[in-house]
Scaffold this motif. Structure first.
Motif, mmCIF file in Angstrom:
data_model
loop_
_atom_site.group_PDB
_atom_site.id
_atom_site.type_symbol
_atom_site.label_atom_id
_atom_site.label_comp_id
_atom_site.label_asym_id
_atom_site.label_seq_id
_atom_site.Cartn_x
_atom_site.Cartn_y
_atom_site.Cartn_z
ATOM 1 N N LEU A 64 0.834 -1.206 0.000
ATOM 2 C CA LEU A 64 0.000 0.000 0.000
ATOM 3 C C LEU A 64 0.866 1.252 0.000
ATOM 4 C CD1 LEU A 64 -2.742 1.407 0.174
ATOM 5 C CD2 LEU A 64 -2.656 1.109 2.665
ATOM 6 N N GLY A 65 1.931 1.236 0.787
ATOM 7 C CA GLY A 65 2.852 2.368 0.803
ATOM 8 C C GLY A 65 3.468 2.599 -0.566
ATOM 9 N N PHE A 66 3.894 1.518 -1.207
ATOM 10 C CA PHE A 66 4.438 1.622 -2.566
ATOM 11 C C PHE A 66 3.382 2.142 -3.539
ATOM 12 C CE2 PHE A 66 8.036 -1.228 -1.421
ATOM 13 C CZ PHE A 66 9.046 -0.554 -2.081
ATOM 14 N N PHE A 67 2.133 1.710 -3.349
ATOM 15 C CA PHE A 67 1.064 2.141 -4.251
ATOM 16 C C PHE A 67 0.819 3.641 -4.135
ATOM 17 C CE2 PHE A 67 -3.541 2.702 -5.208
ATOM 18 C CZ PHE A 67 -3.480 2.378 -6.565
ATOM 19 N N ILE A 68 0.894 4.162 -2.907
ATOM 20 C CA ILE A 68 0.753 5.603 -2.713
ATOM 21 C C ILE A 68 1.871 6.346 -3.432
ATOM 22 C CG2 ILE A 68 0.869 7.461 -0.994
ATOM 23 C CD1 ILE A 68 -0.536 5.542 0.957
ATOM 24 N N VAL A 69 3.093 5.835 -3.321
ATOM 25 C CA VAL A 69 4.234 6.439 -4.033
ATOM 26 C C VAL A 69 3.999 6.379 -5.542
ATOM 27 C CG1 VAL A 69 6.692 6.225 -4.531
ATOM 28 C CG2 VAL A 69 5.873 5.936 -2.187
ATOM 29 N N PHE A 70 3.469 5.258 -6.018
ATOM 30 C CA PHE A 70 3.166 5.118 -7.443
ATOM 31 C C PHE A 70 2.155 6.171 -7.893
ATOM 32 C CE2 PHE A 70 -0.100 3.408 -10.355
ATOM 33 C CZ PHE A 70 0.639 3.390 -11.528
ATOM 34 N N LEU A 71 1.108 6.394 -7.099
ATOM 35 C CA LEU A 71 0.103 7.402 -7.444
ATOM 36 C C LEU A 71 0.716 8.795 -7.513
ATOM 37 C CD1 LEU A 71 -2.989 6.250 -5.324
ATOM 38 C CD2 LEU A 71 -2.594 5.906 -7.784
ATOM 39 N N VAL A 72 1.682 9.041 -6.651
ATOM 40 C CA VAL A 72 2.387 10.330 -6.672
ATOM 41 C C VAL A 72 3.189 10.470 -7.957
ATOM 42 C CG1 VAL A 72 4.204 11.695 -5.579
ATOM 43 C CG2 VAL A 72 2.511 10.526 -4.158
ATOM 44 N N PHE A 73 3.920 9.431 -8.324
ATOM 45 C CA PHE A 73 4.697 9.461 -9.567
ATOM 46 C C PHE A 73 3.784 9.671 -10.772
ATOM 47 C CE2 PHE A 73 8.276 6.576 -7.742
ATOM 48 C CZ PHE A 73 8.790 7.668 -7.072
ATOM 49 N N LYS A 74 2.619 9.038 -10.731
ATOM 50 C CA LYS A 74 1.660 9.149 -11.842
ATOM 51 C C LYS A 74 1.107 10.556 -11.953
ATOM 52 C CE LYS A 74 -2.365 6.713 -13.720
ATOM 53 N NZ LYS A 74 -3.405 5.679 -13.448
ATOM 54 N N GLU A 75 0.958 11.220 -10.802
ATOM 55 C CA GLU A 75 0.359 12.549 -10.775
ATOM 56 C C GLU A 75 1.380 13.661 -11.038
ATOM 57 O OE1 GLU A 75 -3.093 14.724 -10.597
ATOM 58 O OE2 GLU A 75 -2.969 12.580 -10.172
ATOM 59 N N ASN A 76 2.609 13.447 -10.557
ATOM 60 C CA ASN A 76 3.613 14.509 -10.600
ATOM 61 C C ASN A 76 4.889 14.034 -11.284
ATOM 62 O OD1 ASN A 76 5.254 16.700 -10.171
ATOM 63 N ND2 ASN A 76 5.252 16.562 -7.929
ATOM 64 N N SER A 77 5.095 14.474 -12.485
ATOM 65 C CA SER A 77 6.258 14.066 -13.267
ATOM 66 C C SER A 77 7.534 14.755 -12.811
ATOM 67 C CB SER A 77 6.022 14.361 -14.757
ATOM 68 O OG SER A 77 7.072 13.859 -15.546
ATOM 69 N N TYR A 78 7.406 15.701 -11.870
ATOM 70 C CA TYR A 78 8.575 16.436 -11.388
ATOM 71 C C TYR A 78 9.047 15.939 -10.021
ATOM 72 C CZ TYR A 78 7.470 19.708 -15.128
ATOM 73 O OH TYR A 78 7.216 20.262 -16.343
ATOM 74 N N THR A 79 8.653 14.726 -9.666
ATOM 75 C CA THR A 79 9.016 14.174 -8.364
ATOM 76 C C THR A 79 10.459 13.698 -8.379
ATOM 77 O OG1 THR A 79 6.746 13.353 -8.260
ATOM 78 C CG2 THR A 79 8.212 12.681 -6.504
ATOM 79 N N SER A 80 11.372 14.627 -8.322
ATOM 80 C CA SER A 80 12.794 14.304 -8.323
ATOM 81 C C SER A 80 13.199 13.669 -7.001
ATOM 82 C CB SER A 80 13.616 15.576 -8.568
ATOM 83 O OG SER A 80 14.988 15.329 -8.468
ATOM 84 N N ALA A 81 14.290 12.926 -7.029
ATOM 85 C CA ALA A 81 14.796 12.299 -5.802
ATOM 86 C C ALA A 81 15.587 13.291 -4.955
ATOM 87 C CB ALA A 81 15.670 11.093 -6.151
ATOM 88 N N ILE A 82 15.870 14.460 -5.514
ATOM 89 C CA ILE A 82 16.571 15.507 -4.770
ATOM 90 C C ILE A 82 15.713 16.771 -4.772
ATOM 91 C CG2 ILE A 82 18.836 14.565 -5.353
ATOM 92 C CD1 ILE A 82 19.141 16.801 -7.420
ATOM 93 N N ILE A 83 16.057 17.723 -3.924
ATOM 94 C CA ILE A 83 15.300 18.966 -3.838
ATOM 95 C C ILE A 83 15.784 19.916 -4.930
ATOM 96 C CG2 ILE A 83 14.585 20.855 -2.361
ATOM 97 C CD1 ILE A 83 13.753 18.030 -1.431
#
Length: 225
Positions: free
Chosen positions: A120-139
């Protein structure tokens, strides 16, 4: 593209290898069913998300490859990430020692149930990636980046961190260790420090972010904080 595939595969193998060493070396045995089930859950979840990004958002996949404290551009984030890496490693180290010395007593069915919450935690992260293409691993802020206020971002400001914390909390239980939750707690406070610092950075560098924060008041947990 071939370079991205190569880096993704090598990074994934390296991560699993490191996690395996951190878990099984302290445990001093390969007879650790909870660990094998957890690593299988972690690996499959990561592979599925990676395949999706490769097919649908290779630019985001490339951004995610540039990760870690050394990749951070902000000095404060370098420090925070370095500390986070230590606490992340200790989750698995403590779980390994816990299994070896039998500090915790978690039934196998509870560990299996915990793996469902890891997914479920991974799925939430997946939904974030799907919604936001700018989710970089750094700030950082991309030149064309816009504030995302849809999907999970309409509920909390940092849904990816929410999913990651959920995954980490149940990771310790999936590994059969209550004591590893101490490191999860320490890592959670580190994540909070990271996101508060990130908000200051985005407020200065991303147009419309202050207005978004006024609209979405909760950082991680709806109706709580």
């Amino acid at each position: 593209m071939d370079n991205i595939i190569e880096k993704t595969i090598s990074g994934f193998i390296m991560l699993l290898a490191i996690m395996g060493v951190l878990i099984f070396l302290p445990a001093w045995t390969a007879n650790y069913l909870q660990a094998w089930l957890y690593l299988l859950t972690f690996a499959i979840s990561t592979i599925l998300i990676t395949i999706y990004l490769f097919k649908n958002d290779p630019k985001l996949l490339k951004r995610r490859l540039n990760a870690g404290s050394t990749a951070e551009k902000e000095k404060s984030q370098k420090t925070i990430q370095a500390i986070a890496n230590v606490f992340f490693c200790f989750i698995y180290i403590i779980a390994g020692f816990d299994h070896r010395f039998h500090w915790s007593s978690i039934p196998i069915y509870i560990s299996i149930l915990a793996n469902i919450f890891v997914i479920l935690g991974f799925f939430i992260v997946f939904l974030v990636f799907k919604e936001n293409s700018y989710t970089s691993a750094i700030i950082e802020v991309d030149r064309n980046q816009k504030v995302i206020s849809t999907g999970l971002y309409a509920i909390v400001r940092h849904p990816m961190y929410s999913g990651a914390i959920l995954m980490l909390v149940f990771s310790s239980v999936a590994l059969g260790s209550y004591w590893a939750l101490l490191s999860v707690a320490a890592l959670t406070f580190t994540i909070i420090a990271r996101l508060l610092n990130e908000e200051k950075f985005l407020s200065k560098n991303l147009s419309g972010y202050d207005e978004y924060c006024e609209k979405v008041q909760y950082h991680l947990i709806p109706f709580i904080w």
